[in-house]
Write a protein that holds these residues in place. Sequence first.
Motif, PDB file in Angstrom:
ATOM      1  N   SER A   2       0.837  -1.203   0.000  1.00  0.00           N
ATOM      2  CA  SER A   2       0.000   0.000   0.000  1.00  0.00           C
ATOM      3  C   SER A   2       0.873   1.255   0.000  1.00  0.00           C
ATOM      4  O   SER A   2       1.992   1.268   0.492  1.00  0.00           O
ATOM      5  N   ILE A   3       0.320   2.321  -0.541  1.00  0.00           N
ATOM      6  CA  ILE A   3       1.029   3.586  -0.653  1.00  0.00           C
ATOM      7  C   ILE A   3       0.669   4.452   0.552  1.00  0.00           C
ATOM      8  O   ILE A   3      -0.509   4.636   0.857  1.00  0.00           O
ATOM      9  N   LEU A   4       1.678   4.977   1.231  1.00  0.00           N
ATOM     10  CA  LEU A   4       1.434   5.862   2.364  1.00  0.00           C
ATOM     11  C   LEU A   4       0.846   7.180   1.890  1.00  0.00           C
ATOM     12  O   LEU A   4       1.029   7.583   0.743  1.00  0.00           O
ATOM     13  N   LYS A   5       0.167   7.879   2.816  1.00  0.00           N
ATOM     14  CA  LYS A   5      -0.423   9.163   2.461  1.00  0.00           C
ATOM     15  C   LYS A   5       0.670  10.179   2.131  1.00  0.00           C
ATOM     16  O   LYS A   5       1.831  10.027   2.513  1.00  0.00           O
ATOM     17  N   CYS A   6       0.275  11.212   1.429  1.00  0.00           N
ATOM     18  CA  CYS A   6       1.199  12.260   1.000  1.00  0.00           C
ATOM     19  C   CYS A   6       1.725  13.014   2.226  1.00  0.00           C
ATOM     20  O   CYS A   6       0.936  13.440   3.067  1.00  0.00           O
ATOM     21  N   PRO A   7       3.036  13.210   2.325  1.00  0.00           N
ATOM     22  CA  PRO A   7       3.572  13.933   3.474  1.00  0.00           C
ATOM     23  C   PRO A   7       3.299  15.441   3.420  1.00  0.00           C
ATOM     24  O   PRO A   7       3.499  16.143   4.393  1.00  0.00           O
ATOM     25  N   PHE A   8       2.821  15.938   2.291  1.00  0.00           N
ATOM     26  CA  PHE A   8       2.591  17.369   2.135  1.00  0.00           C
ATOM     27  C   PHE A   8       1.128  17.762   2.323  1.00  0.00           C
ATOM     28  O   PHE A   8       0.834  18.768   2.951  1.00  0.00           O
ATOM     29  N   CYS A   9       0.205  16.965   1.778  1.00  0.00           N
ATOM     30  CA  CYS A   9      -1.217  17.335   1.879  1.00  0.00           C
ATOM     31  C   CYS A   9      -2.049  16.301   2.636  1.00  0.00           C
ATOM     32  O   CYS A   9      -3.240  16.477   2.797  1.00  0.00           O
ATOM     33  N   SER A  10      -1.437  15.205   3.055  1.00  0.00           N
ATOM     34  CA  SER A  10      -2.091  14.117   3.810  1.00  0.00           C
ATOM     35  C   SER A  10      -3.139  13.355   3.011  1.00  0.00           C
ATOM     36  O   SER A  10      -3.941  12.624   3.570  1.00  0.00           O
ATOM     37  N   SER A  11      -3.154  13.508   1.695  1.00  0.00           N
ATOM     38  CA  SER A  11      -4.102  12.796   0.846  1.00  0.00           C
ATOM     39  C   SER A  11      -3.702  11.320   0.725  1.00  0.00           C
ATOM     40  O   SER A  11      -2.530  10.973   0.781  1.00  0.00           O
ATOM     41  N   HIS A  12      -4.702  10.481   0.551  1.00  0.00           N
ATOM     42  CA  HIS A  12      -4.467   9.054   0.321  1.00  0.00           C
ATOM     43  C   HIS A  12      -4.697   8.688  -1.145  1.00  0.00           C
ATOM     44  O   HIS A  12      -4.740   7.517  -1.488  1.00  0.00           O
ATOM     45  N   SER A  13      -4.876   9.678  -2.005  1.00  0.00           N
ATOM     46  CA  SER A  13      -5.197   9.370  -3.410  1.00  0.00           C
ATOM     47  C   SER A  13      -3.989   9.621  -4.323  1.00  0.00           C
ATOM     48  O   SER A  13      -3.960  10.571  -5.080  1.00  0.00           O
ATOM     49  N   GLN A  14      -3.006   8.751  -4.203  1.00  0.00           N
ATOM     50  CA  GLN A  14      -1.838   8.823  -5.069  1.00  0.00           C
ATOM     51  C   GLN A  14      -2.012   7.894  -6.264  1.00  0.00           C
ATOM     52  O   GLN A  14      -2.805   6.959  -6.222  1.00  0.00           O
ATOM     53  N   ASN A  15      -1.271   8.173  -7.305  1.00  0.00           N
ATOM     54  CA  ASN A  15      -1.303   7.346  -8.506  1.00  0.00           C
ATOM     55  C   ASN A  15       0.110   6.963  -8.895  1.00  0.00           C
ATOM     56  O   ASN A  15       1.076   7.570  -8.439  1.00  0.00           O
ATOM     57  N   ILE A  16       0.202   5.972  -9.756  1.00  0.00           N
ATOM     58  CA  ILE A  16       1.490   5.558 -10.303  1.00  0.00           C
ATOM     59  C   ILE A  16       1.612   6.157 -11.691  1.00  0.00           C
ATOM     60  O   ILE A  16       0.753   5.945 -12.549  1.00  0.00           O
ATOM     61  N   GLY A  17       2.657   6.917 -11.902  1.00  0.00           N
ATOM     62  CA  GLY A  17       2.907   7.497 -13.209  1.00  0.00           C
ATOM     63  C   GLY A  17       4.089   6.803 -13.860  1.00  0.00           C
ATOM     64  O   GLY A  17       4.772   5.980 -13.248  1.00  0.00           O
ATOM     65  N   PHE A  18       4.315   7.115 -15.115  1.00  0.00           N
ATOM     66  CA  PHE A  18       5.494   6.568 -15.781  1.00  0.00           C
ATOM     67  C   PHE A  18       6.100   7.622 -16.684  1.00  0.00           C
ATOM     68  O   PHE A  18       5.453   8.563 -17.129  1.00  0.00           O
ATOM     69  N   SER A  19       7.380   7.472 -16.889  1.00  0.00           N
ATOM     70  CA  SER A  19       8.091   8.345 -17.818  1.00  0.00           C
ATOM     71  C   SER A  19       8.832   7.447 -18.801  1.00  0.00           C
ATOM     72  O   SER A  19       9.302   6.377 -18.452  1.00  0.00           O
ATOM     73  N   LEU A  20       8.895   7.901 -20.013  1.00  0.00           N
ATOM     74  CA  LEU A  20       9.544   7.133 -21.075  1.00  0.00           C
ATOM     75  C   LEU A  20      10.743   7.926 -21.572  1.00  0.00           C
ATOM     76  O   LEU A  20      10.616   9.103 -21.920  1.00  0.00           O
ATOM     77  N   SER A  21      11.886   7.297 -21.551  1.00  0.00           N
ATOM     78  CA  SER A  21      13.099   7.938 -22.049  1.00  0.00           C
ATOM     79  C   SER A  21      13.931   6.897 -22.796  1.00  0.00           C
ATOM     80  O   SER A  21      13.528   5.736 -22.917  1.00  0.00           O
ATOM     81  N   PHE A  22      15.075   7.310 -23.252  1.00  0.00           N
ATOM     82  CA  PHE A  22      15.943   6.368 -23.977  1.00  0.00           C
ATOM     83  C   PHE A  22      16.431   5.260 -23.045  1.00  0.00           C
ATOM     84  O   PHE A  22      16.887   4.225 -23.510  1.00  0.00           O
ATOM     85  N   ARG A  23      16.295   5.451 -21.748  1.00  0.00           N
ATOM     86  CA  ARG A  23      16.689   4.418 -20.782  1.00  0.00           C
ATOM     87  C   ARG A  23      15.562   3.438 -20.493  1.00  0.00           C
ATOM     88  O   ARG A  23      15.723   2.499 -19.749  1.00  0.00           O
ATOM     89  N   GLY A  24      14.386   3.691 -21.033  1.00  0.00           N
ATOM     90  CA  GLY A  24      13.262   2.786 -20.832  1.00  0.00           C
ATOM     91  C   GLY A  24      12.131   3.459 -20.062  1.00  0.00           C
ATOM     92  O   GLY A  24      12.109   4.663 -19.869  1.00  0.00           O
ATOM     93  N   ILE A  25      11.199   2.627 -19.630  1.00  0.00           N
ATOM     94  CA  ILE A  25      10.048   3.117 -18.873  1.00  0.00           C
ATOM     95  C   ILE A  25      10.395   3.102 -17.392  1.00  0.00           C
ATOM     96  O   ILE A  25      10.916   2.116 -16.874  1.00  0.00           O
ATOM     97  N   HIS A  26      10.110   4.198 -16.725  1.00  0.00           N
ATOM     98  CA  HIS A  26      10.317   4.303 -15.290  1.00  0.00           C
ATOM     99  C   HIS A  26       9.005   4.700 -14.631  1.00  0.00           C
ATOM    100  O   HIS A  26       8.186   5.392 -15.209  1.00  0.00           O
ATOM    101  N   ARG A  27       8.819   4.246 -13.403  1.00  0.00           N
ATOM    102  CA  ARG A  27       7.595   4.507 -12.644  1.00  0.00           C
ATOM    103  C   ARG A  27       7.871   5.442 -11.481  1.00  0.00           C
ATOM    104  O   ARG A  27       8.995   5.511 -10.982  1.00  0.00           O
ATOM    105  N   TYR A  28       6.834   6.134 -11.052  1.00  0.00           N
ATOM    106  CA  TYR A  28       6.921   6.986  -9.870  1.00  0.00           C
ATOM    107  C   TYR A  28       5.530   7.174  -9.292  1.00  0.00           C
ATOM    108  O   TYR A  28       4.528   7.016  -9.979  1.00  0.00           O
ATOM    109  N   VAL A  29       5.469   7.487  -8.015  1.00  0.00           N
ATOM    110  CA  VAL A  29       4.211   7.779  -7.341  1.00  0.00           C
ATOM    111  C   VAL A  29       4.035   9.290  -7.352  1.00  0.00           C
ATOM    112  O   VAL A  29       4.983  10.032  -7.120  1.00  0.00           O
ATOM    113  N   PHE A  30       2.813   9.741  -7.632  1.00  0.00           N
ATOM    114  CA  PHE A  30       2.550  11.174  -7.585  1.00  0.00           C
ATOM    115  C   PHE A  30       1.212  11.437  -6.921  1.00  0.00           C
ATOM    116  O   PHE A  30       0.352  10.576  -6.858  1.00  0.00           O
TER     117      PHE A  30
END
Length: 101
Positions: A2-30
């Motif tokens: 499970s994803i912890l709540k946001c340390p800045f706004c205390s929201s529990h509604s985070q998503n998983i994003g991805f970025s595509l570059s020449f190094r491949g696909i990378h993921r991040y929580v936002f």
Amino acid sequence: MSILKCPFCSSHSQNIGFSLSFRGIHRYVFCGCGASGPVAKGKSEAISAWNSRMQVFFYDPETINSPGERKRTKAYIESLTQDGFTVVTIPCHSNEQEPTK
């Protein structure tokens, strides 16, 4: 995992994003507030990175002479711990303590 709540706004509604570059696909929580975690190779690594809060250093409340400051420090440490931060306590130096009356 499970994803912890946001340390800045205390929201529990985070998503998983991805970025595509020449190094491949990378993921991040936002979060909707604009906060984002470190980029990782996979979803579980991104969640783990988001959930890994930085260490926060505080004076050990038991080494603080001022009762008011000791109480405030204890409350702040408890709040940060509930938000998923890792609190590290260090002894208060005698030259930084308020003189006892």
